[in-house]
Design a protein around this motif. Structure first.
Motif, PDB file in Angstrom:
ATOM      1  N   VAL E 112       0.787  -1.231   0.000  1.00 48.70           N
ATOM      2  CA  VAL E 112       0.000   0.000   0.000  1.00 48.70           C
ATOM      3  C   VAL E 112       0.819   1.281   0.000  1.00 48.70           C
ATOM      4  O   VAL E 112       0.246   2.361  -0.120  1.00 48.70           O
ATOM      5  CB  VAL E 112      -0.986   0.030   1.175  1.00 48.70           C
ATOM      6  CG1 VAL E 112      -1.930  -1.161   1.094  1.00 48.70           C
ATOM      7  CG2 VAL E 112      -0.258   0.074   2.490  1.00 48.70           C
ATOM      8  N   ALA E 113       2.165   1.180   0.141  1.00 49.23           N
ATOM      9  CA  ALA E 113       2.944   2.411   0.001  1.00 49.23           C
ATOM     10  C   ALA E 113       2.859   2.915  -1.437  1.00 49.23           C
ATOM     11  O   ALA E 113       3.133   4.077  -1.714  1.00 49.23           O
ATOM     12  CB  ALA E 113       4.394   2.180   0.409  1.00 49.23           C
ATOM     13  N   ILE E 115      -0.191   2.530  -3.493  1.00 50.09           N
ATOM     14  CA  ILE E 115      -1.555   1.971  -3.530  1.00 50.09           C
ATOM     15  C   ILE E 115      -2.107   1.841  -4.944  1.00 50.09           C
ATOM     16  O   ILE E 115      -2.938   0.973  -5.215  1.00 50.09           O
ATOM     17  CB  ILE E 115      -2.484   2.830  -2.639  1.00 50.09           C
ATOM     18  CG1 ILE E 115      -3.832   2.139  -2.391  1.00 50.09           C
ATOM     19  CG2 ILE E 115      -2.735   4.191  -3.266  1.00 50.09           C
ATOM     20  CD1 ILE E 115      -3.886   1.381  -1.134  1.00 50.09           C
ATOM     21  N   TRP E 116      -1.633   2.696  -5.861  1.00 47.88           N
ATOM     22  CA  TRP E 116      -2.160   2.629  -7.236  1.00 47.88           C
ATOM     23  C   TRP E 116      -1.832   1.282  -7.908  1.00 47.88           C
ATOM     24  O   TRP E 116      -2.605   0.798  -8.719  1.00 47.88           O
ATOM     25  CB  TRP E 116      -1.622   3.802  -8.055  1.00 47.88           C
ATOM     26  CG  TRP E 116      -0.125   3.848  -8.069  1.00 47.88           C
ATOM     27  CD1 TRP E 116       0.718   3.278  -8.971  1.00 47.88           C
ATOM     28  CD2 TRP E 116       0.688   4.480  -7.092  1.00 47.88           C
ATOM     29  NE1 TRP E 116       2.022   3.522  -8.621  1.00 47.88           N
ATOM     30  CE2 TRP E 116       2.035   4.256  -7.460  1.00 47.88           C
ATOM     31  CE3 TRP E 116       0.437   5.230  -5.918  1.00 47.88           C
ATOM     32  CZ2 TRP E 116       3.109   4.743  -6.732  1.00 47.88           C
ATOM     33  CZ3 TRP E 116       1.512   5.700  -5.186  1.00 47.88           C
ATOM     34  CH2 TRP E 116       2.828   5.458  -5.578  1.00 47.88           C
ATOM     35  N   LEU E 119      -4.597  -0.912  -6.731  1.00 43.68           N
ATOM     36  CA  LEU E 119      -5.909  -0.556  -7.278  1.00 43.68           C
ATOM     37  C   LEU E 119      -6.079  -1.075  -8.714  1.00 43.68           C
ATOM     38  O   LEU E 119      -7.185  -1.459  -9.110  1.00 43.68           O
ATOM     39  CB  LEU E 119      -6.103   0.965  -7.209  1.00 43.68           C
ATOM     40  CG  LEU E 119      -6.165   1.533  -5.782  1.00 43.68           C
ATOM     41  CD1 LEU E 119      -6.246   3.056  -5.790  1.00 43.68           C
ATOM     42  CD2 LEU E 119      -7.332   0.938  -4.994  1.00 43.68           C
TER      43      LEU E 119
END
Ligand SMILES: Nc1ncnc2c1ncn2[C@@H]1O[C@H](COP(=O)(O)O)[C@@H](O)[C@H]1O
Ligand SMILES: Nc1ncnc2c1ncn2[C@@H]1O[C@H](COP(=O)(O)O)[C@@H](O)[C@H]1O
Ligand SMILES: Nc1ncnc2c1ncn2[C@@H]1O[C@H](COP(=O)(O)O)[C@@H](O)[C@H]1O
Ligand SMILES: Nc1ncnc2c1ncn2[C@@H]1O[C@H](COP(=O)(O)O)[C@@H](O)[C@H]1O
Ligand SMILES: [Mg+2]
Ligand SMILES: [Mg+2]
Ligand SMILES: [Mg+2]
Ligand SMILES: [Mg+2]
Ligand SMILES: [Mg+2]
Ligand SMILES: [Mg+2]
Ligand SMILES: [Mg+2]
Ligand SMILES: [Mg+2]
Lengths: 217, 217, 217, 217, 217, 217, 217, 217
Positions: E112-113, E115-116, E119
């Protein structure tokens, strides 16, 4: 120095070049220095001229640069230990005090699982103004001592034992939680620190004019 | 029961209706039951007929439903404690053993910070096959005892003390890490558990024909 | 000794010269001695004459100086383990009891993740007055045993497992927090301590005249 | 919502005005909402019209705003607990599943200190696809279950017990370190989380066409 | 077996002879077996005929004795990881599922550092009924996933990182304390356990007739 | 003062007379002062003239003695929180910055279990030079933010949650172990400290002539 | 990147092939990359062409792929350390800032046990907008600094020391619990993280128009 | 007594009847006694005649039975504290020393976040042979003092602070891990223990004939 004695060099996390640089500088300036937690490997890796100027002791893992002369007088510090597994911590305390010119009285392997061995030595211990009590595992020795002798007792927890001994944490906590009144404590395996505390004691003692001030009880 | 004695009811996290229901059912079936960690408030809130059928003891926080008769013989279990702050744990062990028909010998406030008080009582303690040793803080008492007497020693750490005593964790760890060989340990403040262990000892003892098997050393 | 059996030498934090000195002294005085947590490397580094006078067992990491003769009678101590990863702790308990002249009954790999394996052996276990229950990880075995058999149960948590097993801390805490009444516990991996407790049990058993004192329930 | 079911409101660290505002907004929008860890005091302090629109359950400390209708079919989730002290966590799991329209099968007080009580119920438990296993102290129940039944087992450690139970930490660690293969775990006392996991299971189950993919062993 | 799949052999604390004995026995009886946490050194030290009958995989540290055939159907289990440092735990989960005949979908390095990166893959992940989410350090990945997809999420904390990562303890605690509803957790680095949980899921899924029971919300 | 802003008074462990004395002295000398962690009970117990000279805010538990005037310019500090349970820590940070004349932009309840709520606000957050990120439990918010925005991020772990949340310890460790590069952290619930760090940032910013020094990448 | 600088590669738990692959890909795409916690052994084991394209620094354990050019301007970041044992963490922070084009001012061995050494350097330190304060053991240096200078202070606890130093945990906790207002903290030994925080500071500083907004006090 | 001063009664875990009994017995025998950690509620609940014979001090939570007369001479013990939140621990140390006839010099609120306040008082402190240094949170005060003055320094960690202060654990560890040579430590909040250590110092000081033994350095 401001505090009456010079600091030792803690070598554990220092590299050989760092230690060599400090030793070299010390030799050229103050002339003497104590090195603690110095492994035999690191000592052997120092430049030969520095090695030659230092005396290394494997058990205490200390090295002394420059002159050392244990005092001529009778010892005023006892170093008492619970088991023979505590011997290297005892040695570090002794080496540090020797570096500062103090002789010591060693009384080893008198842990409380065999309390009669301790009881036989109580009078000898009680005759010393300062007692360094070294013990691991449950570390009951300093508590028992603090209840038996009027001396100033400095407890040194050691990392001996396994499992719930937790590398000395249990010994440390037991000494701190102790019901022996006035017991003081230093870090795990910190024979050096206990010796420094003893030095502070000895230096400050002559500032006190005990006799002039009456004590209750 | 399968294990030779019936289980007590641990009331601490039970509601009053839950306790009442268990007590009521026990009265109608087995006829007797021990309740532990029962606060005076909860006991008072039970239905009057159940209260009337139970005997409550505030110090041990136990209640007994049905008859109790401590055995006629001499005690075979000593309960030794370090300080008067340990009194409620001592009481829980004693109440549990009484519930099972066993008398006990109490020797309190003999912690090792004043070791001479313990030494005066050693012979008395050594005469008991089972010793429950209750101590908090540094908990050195069971270690010292295990080195002095041949009895089966069950250590009970207590939550007395503050700071590094950590609610009994230090006493617990000290007993476990102890160099007293053969010292066994139960949970913090668990006087009930120590008494149950003593019961197992007493029940199993007659299965052992010790004399027939020679021991070295 | 005061407690009925002589103490073993814990070799883990001792140097080879320290161990050699103790072994040599023991040979010349009491004649026999048990050494625990002795690595194969340290044993091999002892002076040849001492090595020759000792019997070393790699699995239990013990060495025995002098004669050992397991008793002739049937075993009165069962050593039960959860998994084959606990084998060295089982071996230490067994070696210690053998040193003291006691035979043992081993029942291994009966952990509760396959509870039917344990249930098949329950009668056998229940026939022993003393049960040493060795288990790591969640250490449910001693709890289940303490609910199934009337024997005196001594739990030994082991350092098997990883992550949340935390080197045996979880097994230790689980045994202490156990709802199995009367379960006693020794230090992590302390097969020696469990064996010493069993020895205390056996020695004290004949002091108890159980039959004379009636037990409730 | 994205994940197939709406989130509950954790009330423990929220003030009464915060809770009232959320409840009011939920009533006006989605029409229903689950509130967890809501004390009776806080519930009673809500505005009367909100209180009237909610059903409060003291044991589970939950409140439901809007309609709840447990499904008509047979239960597919068992909630199994070790002792009656775990009852409020059992209730929270049950209330959450009821909120989502699921009936449950409760099997309480079958902890492993009396393993025969559990064994009598094994077939019943094994018939459920999902088992929520609630246990405190040593928390051996989920491990034993995971070895006995093929069901999906979700362990919920509880904060029952004292001393080495450490407020549920020991139960949590024991479940995680467990040798029961495929046991999953949620937070201490988290009956809500276990119920949500069961909901995920039930919703995802029809996506799996298990029959088409052969399994080894 | 009772639980629908056979247990693996955890080799970490077993000796080479112990492993050889189990492998030999397995070959002669059930014919196949999975070995986990088996170092390359230990594998190489096994008798040649056993080595020859096993396939060793260095990254997952697993060995398979006997036939393995990943199922022909599309994968129903995604294995998602936060960073490339988690690769060996991912591999253990994948190897275990392959042993049980299940193919898997790997989606790595989507922590998640960044996060893209996650996604972009959400739809792919959401299409899987079971998601094994592997992450160390702060372990935020499973929480974020549990909020984004309806899948059954099994979090595996890993021992990556240093300092406050505390060998995986922080990742473990963060997953347990997570506000992602219905997230379940297994032990640190326990890819094997997560795979076993996935197997339980797959086997139990066809017992559920989800369509028949309506769900609220 | 030396550091550019005056220290607040931490009231938690101070008595009412101690607080009154400090407030009185501050009024007579510097004229203004911030009091933190001041309970409503203690505030109400202060002498009426002091109460009258202070403005108390219950949510942040702060009191301000003397004038406060939030700056006229646009806010340069965002305070972002994961959930509404974190509101009092947010309020403490905001009250402290207001005391120092800074307006702030609050963005609450955007925790990562519902990551889309956060993503909708990212541009707004990224426009602020300083971001105070407040989160409890698994505390993934600051990590995700530090990967999404170039702002200076100060994480404040909060004591929300239960069980494995451990009163904020897990949130604290997760932030420290975070893989979000350049994330800084303050003590649990320390909204005051985060605000002071933001003040240091704002005061030092004009000393930097960023444009003059080119940055790689 | 989104956050204004590219992420480094943490090599500690990566294998040589993993590192080689990342380095190779970086060379072919972005052209430069920082590698941290890279041991000399791993660096030497990389393919020769990659080694040749990287500059390795043993003290900081970093390697740089591609060009680095410390900025021409005066340093705006001071790196202050307590002892020479902290030198490798100082080096990691310095190397990271150099990679990003920033020069730094190093002030080493000014720990508070010899506070006069620190006091002599205070003006120099106070002239820097950002101060990275590196200290182990009791880690009092950052607290003292935060009280003496208005700079933005980022504390880096180090793992130096033994016993109660607990591998840096004590230093970390001491910084977090510090009474120095506005002190921020990163992970133990995380020189890289402190440097990244300094980079965020420098990049954000020109967004702040400090002069326009008046500050109280 | 054997150790030169009589033990105080720790009242925290004692009941009112237990305290009354000890007080009554003390009055009738030795005539004087110190009671520590005695709440105002418990003191008020003692029998009136005992209350009348004791002097209670609320801040130190001590009561003195019998005569107290602080010595006429100049103080030889300084009690130095970091903040006003440490006042009750300072008071306990002072009350204990007063009970033993010793006057003390108090120097409060000189914590190192404002190091110049401490520096102004250094000469005064350095003139005392014994310094009791009381500090919570990061507890840097004793370390700084031990580097500045030659006095014997006894550190008392206090439970002030929150979060990472962990009820005094951080202060305790920081003092133990300190690089201030010869600093000794007692339990958290243990003002009594520090005073007892000071008493041991004073009593032993006249046994030392410091002048006779030369010191190096
Ligand atoms: N064995 C030891 N244990 C604890 N502290 C030590 C030891 N040896 C030296 N020290 C102290 O550690 C500090 C070392 O500082 P430095 O050499 O600058 O890292 C000095 O204050 C020494 O007094
Ligand atoms: N494996 C062991 N585990 C625990 N204690 C042991 C073990 N072996 C010996 N001991 C005990 O440890 C103590 C060792 O004392 P010493 O040899 O003087 O260090 C003795 O009390 C032994 O009974
Ligand atoms: N990698 C692993 N992690 C956790 N548990 C495992 C692993 N591999 C095998 N196991 C389990 O550990 C137990 C090992 O039991 P044993 O081989 O008898 O010591 C079995 O229940 C296995 O299912
Ligand atoms: N020395 C270091 N300490 C802490 N984090 C680091 C360090 N070096 C790199 N990182 C970060 O760790 C993460 C590494 O991710 P990965 O390389 O995918 O495992 C990136 O976010 C880096 O910014
Ligand atoms: Mg010995
Ligand atoms: Mg007493
Ligand atoms: Mg097995
Ligand atoms: Mg029950
Ligand atoms: Mg990555
Ligand atoms: Mg929310
Ligand atoms: Mg230095
Ligand atoms: Mg102050």
């Amino acid at each position: 120095g401001r505090i009456g004695f010079d600091e030792a060099i803690l070598c554990e996390q220092k590299t050989v070049p760092q230690i060599a640089e400090i030793a070299s500088r010390s030799r050229d300036t103050v002339g003497r220095r104590l090195f603690t937690r110095l492994s035999a490997e690191k000592f052997a890796a120092l430049p030969p001229d520095l090695c030659g100027a230092m005396i290394y002791d494997a058990q205490s893992r200390t090295a002394v640069l420059g002159a050392t002369a244990p005092g001529a007088g009778p010892p005023r510090v006892a170093i008492v230990s619970a088991g023979s597994s505590d011997a290297n911590v005892v040695a570090e305390a002794q080496a540090t005090l020797a570096y500062f010119g103090q002789s010591t009285q060693k009384i080893e392997d008198v842990g409380v699982a065999g309390i009669w061995r301790l009881l036989e030595r109580v009078d000898e211990i009680a005759s010393m103004p300062v007692v360094i009590a070294v013990a691991g595992m449950d570390a009951a020795l300093p508590t028992v001592l603090a209840g038996l002798v009027p001396s100033f007792v400095i407890g040194v927890p050691t990392s001996t034992g396994y499992g719930a001994a937790r590398g000395g944490e249990t010994a440390l906590s037991a000494m701190l939680a102790s019901c022996g009144p006035g017991l003081t404590v230093v870090n795990i395996d910190n024979g050096y620190g206990a010796a420094c505390a003893a030095m502070r004691f000895l230096r400050m003692a002559d500032r006190v004019r005990q006799a002039e001030v009456p004590l209750f009880s």
